[in-house]
Design a protein around this motif. Sequence first.
Motif, PDB file in Angstrom:
ATOM      1  N   ASN A 258       0.689  -1.226  -0.024  1.00  0.00           N
ATOM      2  CA  ASN A 258       0.037   0.066   0.035  1.00  0.00           C
ATOM      3  C   ASN A 258       0.962   1.345  -0.027  1.00  0.00           C
TER       4      ASN A 258
ATOM      5  N   MET B  17       1.786   4.789  -0.355  1.00  0.00           N
ATOM      6  CA  MET B  17       1.164   6.276  -0.036  1.00  0.00           C
ATOM      7  C   MET B  17       2.406   7.236   0.405  1.00  0.00           C
ATOM      8  N   SER B  18       1.737   8.666   0.315  1.00  0.00           N
ATOM      9  CA  SER B  18       2.328   9.835   1.008  1.00  0.00           C
ATOM     10  C   SER B  18       1.570  10.815   1.505  1.00  0.00           C
TER      11      SER B  18
ATOM     12  N   GLU C 103       0.166  14.497  -1.838  1.00  0.00           N
ATOM     13  CA  GLU C 103      -0.677  13.471  -1.107  1.00  0.00           C
ATOM     14  C   GLU C 103      -1.239  12.313  -2.154  1.00  0.00           C
ATOM     15  N   PHE C 104      -0.965  10.943  -1.726  1.00  0.00           N
ATOM     16  CA  PHE C 104      -1.800   9.803  -2.618  1.00  0.00           C
ATOM     17  C   PHE C 104      -1.503   8.864  -1.551  1.00  0.00           C
ATOM     18  N   ASN C 105      -2.614   7.797  -2.114  1.00  0.00           N
ATOM     19  CA  ASN C 105      -2.722   6.428  -1.309  1.00  0.00           C
ATOM     20  C   ASN C 105      -3.308   5.513  -2.338  1.00  0.00           C
ATOM     21  N   LEU C 106      -2.368   4.604  -2.767  1.00  0.00           N
ATOM     22  CA  LEU C 106      -2.481   3.776  -3.967  1.00  0.00           C
ATOM     23  C   LEU C 106      -3.296   2.503  -3.431  1.00  0.00           C
TER      24      LEU C 106
ATOM     25  N   CYS D  98       5.283   2.277   2.346  1.00  0.00           N
ATOM     26  CA  CYS D  98       4.396   1.457   2.282  1.00  0.00           C
ATOM     27  C   CYS D  98       3.581   1.349   3.545  1.00  0.00           C
TER      28      CYS D  98
END
Length: 107
Positions: A58, A60-61, A67-70, A93
């Motif tokens: 997972n 993310m930043s 900002e993002f979250n895969l 992660c």
Amino acid sequence: MYQARAAIALAVVAGLSTGALAATEVIHQQGRVFSSESVTVKKGDALTFLNDDTIPHNIMSASKGNEFNLGSQAPGASTDVTFKETGDVAVICAIHPRMKMMVKVVD
């Protein structure tokens, strides 16, 4: 004359296509680590996060402006992330705390 112009136009288009493809770097996830500890990209460029591992990750930043979250990324999946603001971006992660990397976004 027409053929020479067509060849030049084709060469220009091919060169532009190659340049566009080179802007996206692939960050591999394997063995619960990223393939790079740090990378530098230009503002507006993307990184492709590819899960080469046998387990989900997972990525993310929470870095302001980028900002993002895969979410849960299954083995074999890849996702592009475009970096919109300059600065340092901490990427992790959310499942495996030792998976960390820095992305430096420049103008």
